[in-house]
Design a protein around this motif. Structure first.
Motif, mmCIF file in Angstrom:
data_model
loop_
_atom_site.group_PDB
_atom_site.id
_atom_site.type_symbol
_atom_site.label_atom_id
_atom_site.label_comp_id
_atom_site.label_asym_id
_atom_site.label_seq_id
_atom_site.Cartn_x
_atom_site.Cartn_y
_atom_site.Cartn_z
ATOM 1 N N TYR A 87 0.821 -1.221 0.000
ATOM 2 C CA TYR A 87 0.000 0.000 0.000
ATOM 3 C C TYR A 87 0.853 1.268 0.000
ATOM 4 C CZ TYR A 87 -3.566 -3.363 1.233
ATOM 5 O OH TYR A 87 -4.406 -4.447 1.220
ATOM 6 N N GLY A 88 2.154 1.125 0.253
ATOM 7 C CA GLY A 88 3.017 2.308 0.267
ATOM 8 C C GLY A 88 4.322 2.011 0.975
ATOM 9 N N ASN A 89 5.288 2.924 0.802
ATOM 10 C CA ASN A 89 6.606 2.664 1.417
ATOM 11 C C ASN A 89 7.038 3.830 2.314
ATOM 12 O OD1 ASN A 89 7.205 4.651 -0.393
ATOM 13 N ND2 ASN A 89 9.179 3.766 -0.998
ATOM 14 N N HIS A 90 6.056 4.645 2.725
ATOM 15 C CA HIS A 90 6.416 5.853 3.477
ATOM 16 C C HIS A 90 6.061 5.729 4.959
ATOM 17 C CE1 HIS A 90 5.796 10.303 4.466
ATOM 18 N NE2 HIS A 90 7.091 10.105 4.345
ATOM 19 N N ILE A 91 7.025 6.105 5.808
ATOM 20 C CA ILE A 91 6.847 6.027 7.267
ATOM 21 C C ILE A 91 7.271 7.368 7.870
ATOM 22 C CG2 ILE A 91 7.785 4.909 9.364
ATOM 23 C CD1 ILE A 91 8.019 2.332 7.616
ATOM 24 N N ILE A 92 6.532 7.826 8.873
ATOM 25 C CA ILE A 92 6.874 9.092 9.538
ATOM 26 C C ILE A 92 7.173 8.809 11.007
ATOM 27 C CG2 ILE A 92 6.027 11.400 10.175
ATOM 28 C CD1 ILE A 92 4.077 11.217 7.803
ATOM 29 N N VAL A 93 8.246 9.403 11.513
ATOM 30 C CA VAL A 93 8.528 9.331 12.954
ATOM 31 C C VAL A 93 8.858 10.735 13.443
ATOM 32 C CG1 VAL A 93 9.378 6.944 12.885
ATOM 33 C CG2 VAL A 93 11.007 8.807 12.680
ATOM 34 N N SER A 94 8.841 10.914 14.772
ATOM 35 C CA SER A 94 9.175 12.241 15.298
ATOM 36 C C SER A 94 10.680 12.333 15.526
ATOM 37 C CB SER A 94 8.426 12.482 16.613
ATOM 38 O OG SER A 94 9.147 11.910 17.691
ATOM 39 N N LYS A 95 11.132 13.522 15.939
ATOM 40 C CA LYS A 95 12.556 13.705 16.245
ATOM 41 C C LYS A 95 12.829 13.481 17.726
ATOM 42 C CE LYS A 95 13.357 16.821 12.387
ATOM 43 N NZ LYS A 95 13.576 18.195 11.931
ATOM 44 N N ASP A 130 3.311 20.477 10.048
ATOM 45 C CA ASP A 130 4.333 19.676 9.371
ATOM 46 C C ASP A 130 3.859 18.222 9.218
ATOM 47 O OD1 ASP A 130 6.934 19.425 8.182
ATOM 48 O OD2 ASP A 130 7.608 18.404 10.006
ATOM 49 N N LEU A 131 3.222 17.710 10.272
ATOM 50 C CA LEU A 131 2.715 16.330 10.228
ATOM 51 C C LEU A 131 1.672 16.210 9.112
ATOM 52 C CD1 LEU A 131 2.475 13.466 11.467
ATOM 53 C CD2 LEU A 131 0.821 14.392 13.077
ATOM 54 N N LYS A 132 0.780 17.178 9.088
ATOM 55 C CA LYS A 132 -0.292 17.192 8.088
ATOM 56 C C LYS A 132 0.286 17.163 6.666
ATOM 57 C CE LYS A 132 -4.307 20.083 7.873
ATOM 58 N NZ LYS A 132 -4.911 21.245 8.495
ATOM 59 N N ARG A 133 1.304 18.018 6.483
ATOM 60 C CA ARG A 133 1.951 18.094 5.160
ATOM 61 C C ARG A 133 2.622 16.776 4.797
ATOM 62 N NH1 ARG A 133 3.590 23.217 6.702
ATOM 63 N NH2 ARG A 133 5.485 22.404 7.641
ATOM 64 N N LYS A 134 3.174 16.100 5.812
ATOM 65 C CA LYS A 134 4.000 14.917 5.521
ATOM 66 C C LYS A 134 3.173 13.650 5.264
ATOM 67 C CE LYS A 134 8.535 16.198 6.999
ATOM 68 N NZ LYS A 134 9.038 17.147 7.961
ATOM 69 N N VAL A 135 1.953 13.572 5.811
ATOM 70 C CA VAL A 135 1.154 12.358 5.582
ATOM 71 C C VAL A 135 0.688 12.349 4.122
ATOM 72 C CG1 VAL A 135 -0.885 11.020 6.266
ATOM 73 C CG2 VAL A 135 0.376 12.301 8.000
ATOM 74 N N LYS A 136 1.062 11.273 3.380
ATOM 75 C CA LYS A 136 0.726 11.185 1.958
ATOM 76 C C LYS A 136 -0.106 9.915 1.730
ATOM 77 C CE LYS A 136 5.365 10.650 0.872
ATOM 78 N NZ LYS A 136 6.599 10.748 0.100
#
Ligand code: PMP
Length: 377
Positions: A87-95, A130-136
Motif C-alpha cells: 500500500y506504500g513505502n512511506h513512514i513518519i517518525v518524530s525527532k 508539518d505532520l499534516k503536510r507529511k502524511v501522503k
C-alpha cells in the motif's frame, strides 16, 4: 545509595518478585503442553492477560508479550512495514524517539522504505502542520512516542491520531508508550499499536507488551509454532507474564497524587540548579516532572555521572552522549550543539524522598564546582 535513574529502569517491587518466584515454583508446565500442568500454566497466562487487558481497556487478543519495548517497537514497525508494503513505502517518525526507533528506521530505509522526520516546536510539541503536510497517500505508518525518554515531553496522542487519520485513514499510528506507563494516564485507543516495557514499572527485566488493535495485521519477525497469533512463537515466559500483570496492576493507579509529589521534587531541583552559572534546564511546558534533563556546559556527561557515583548517587545520560555524541531530543528542541552534547538526566519516582533530593543537591554543588573549575583551567 540514592537512585535517580528511574527512567532507565526501576527496582523490581518485592510483591512482583514474590509472584515471579511463586509462579516459577508452582507452574512448571509448558503452556503449550496438552496435559494438566500445561493447562494450569495456560490458565495462569490467560488470567494475567485478562487483567492486563482490563487495565488497558483492550481485548485479550490485542496483547502480545515481548521481551521489552525494543522488541515491541521492532515488531510494530517492521511487522507493519512488511505487512502493508504493497500500500506504500512511506513512514513518519518524530525527532523525539528512543534510539531503538531510529535503528529500526535505518533498517527500513536500507530495504527501500522512505522515512520522514516530523518537526517539533520550541517546546517539543509535534508540529501539527508539518505532520499534516507529511502524511501522503503512500504513508503506511506514523510512530510518535507518548512521552520522550530524554526530556519527558508528552505528546497529545489523540489530536495527533485525528490529524493522521484525517489525511489518510489507512495510515497506522504506533506510539512508544514506554515512558508513559505508570506515570501518566494513557489511552491505547488513541493508537493502533503501542509499545510497553515492564521493567519501567517496578517489574522484572525481559518482558514487554505490544498492544495491537485487532484491525491491524503484522508480519511476524520470529518464526516458530503458532502461539501469540504467530507473532511471538516459542514457550511463553509464564513467570514473567504473571509478574507483568502484577507490576502493571500495582502501578497504573494513583498517578495524580504521585505526579504532584514528584513535581514538587522536580521544582526544588530546578530552583536550586538554575542558580548555578552555566547550568541549563532542558524542560518545557510539556515535560512531565518525572524526567528532568539538564546541560552542564564543558563537562562531559560521563565524567559528571562517575563523579556523582563517588557519593553513591546514580543519575543518567542518554546513551548517545556517553560516546561524545549529541542528544537528539535536546538538539531537536533547542538546536544547540553544546547544550545537546552535555546532557544529564535525573529521573524521579514516587519512591524518591526529599532527603534524597537534598543530598543530591549538596553533592551536585561539590561535583559541579570541582568539574567546572577543571574545565576552566
Ligand atoms: N522506548 C523508550 C521510550 C524507552 O525509554 C526505552 C528504555 N530506555 C525503550 C524503548 C527500550 O525498552 P526496553 O529496555 O524494554 O527494550
Amino acid at each position: 545509595m540514592i537512585y535517580l535513574d528511574y527512567s532507565a529502569t526501576t527496582p523490581v517491587s518485592y510483591d512482583v518478585l514474590d509472584s515471579y518466584n511463586k509462579v516459577s515454583k508452582d507452574f512448571i508446565g509448558n503452556p503449550n503442553s496438552l496435559h494438566s500442568l500445561g493447562s494450569k500454566a495456560k490458565d495462569l497466562i490467560n488470567n494475567a492477560t485478562k487483567q492486563i487487558s482490563e487495565l488497558l481497556n483492550v481485548l485479550e487478543q490485542e496483547i502480545i508479550y515481548t521481551s521489552g519495548a525494543t522488541e515491541s517497537n521492532n515488531m510494530a514497525l517492521i511487522g507493519a512495514a512488511r505487512a502493508y508494503k504493497r500500500y506504500g513505502n512511506h513512514i513518519i517518525v518524530s525527532k523525539l524517539e528512543h534510539p531503538s526507533i531510529y535503528k529500526i528506521c535505518e533498517y527500513l530505509e536500507s530495504v527501500g522504505f522512505e522515512i520522514s522526520y516530523v518537526d517539533c516546536d520550541k517546546d517539543g510539541l509535534i508540529d501539527f502542520e508539518d505532520l499534516k503536510r507529511k502524511v501522503k497517500p503512500e504513508t503506511i505508518l506514523v510512530s510518535i512516542c507518548a512521552v520522550n525518554s530524554e526530556m519527558g515531553i508528552r505528546q497529545p496522542l489523540k489530536m495527533i491520531r485525528q490529524i493522521i487519520k484525517k489525511e489518510n485513514s489507512n495510515t497506522i499510528f504506533h506510539s512508544d508508550m514506554t515512558q508513559g506507563l505508570g506515570k501518566i494516564p494513557l489511552n491505547v485507543h488513541d493508537t493502533d499499536l503501542a509499545s510497553f516495557s515492564v521493567h519501567k514499572v517496578y517489574g522484572p527485566k525481559g518482558i514487554g507488551l505490544l498492544y495491537k488493535s485487532s484491525k491491524i495485521r503484522l508480519e511476524p519477525l520470529i518464526l516458530g509454532s503458532s502461539k501469540e497469533e504467530g507473532l511471538r512463537p516459542g514457550t511463553p515466559a509464564v513467570p514473567l507474564i504473571a509478574a507483568a500483570s502484577k507490576a502493571i496492576r500495582l502501578n497504573v493507579h494513583d498517578l495524580d497524587r504521585k505526579e504532584t509529589f514528584i513535581r514538587k521534587l522536580n521544582e526544588k531541583i530546578v530552583k536550586e540548579l538554575s542558580q548555578y552559572e552555566g547550568v541549563r534546564i532542558n524542560q518545557t511546558k510539556y515535560s512531565i516532572p518525572h524526567i528532568l534533563n539538564i546541560s552542564l556546559p564543558k563537562i562531559r556527561p560521563e565524567t559528571f555521572i562517575h563523579a556523582m557515583e563517588e557519593y553513591e548517587i546514580y543519575i543518567g545520560t542518554n546513551t548517545a552522549c556517553s560516546s561524545g555524541e549529541v542528544s537528539s531530543s535536546v538538539m531537536a528542541v533547542y538546536n544547540d550543539q553544546e547544550r545537546a552534547s552535555t546532557t544529564i538526566r535525573i529521573s524521579l519516582s514516587y519512591l524518591t524522598t526529599t532527603e534524597e533530593i537534598n543530598r543530591f543537591l549538596s553533592c551536585f554543588e561539590l561535583v559541579y564546582k570541582r568539574l567546572s573549575a577543571l574545565a576552566r583551567d
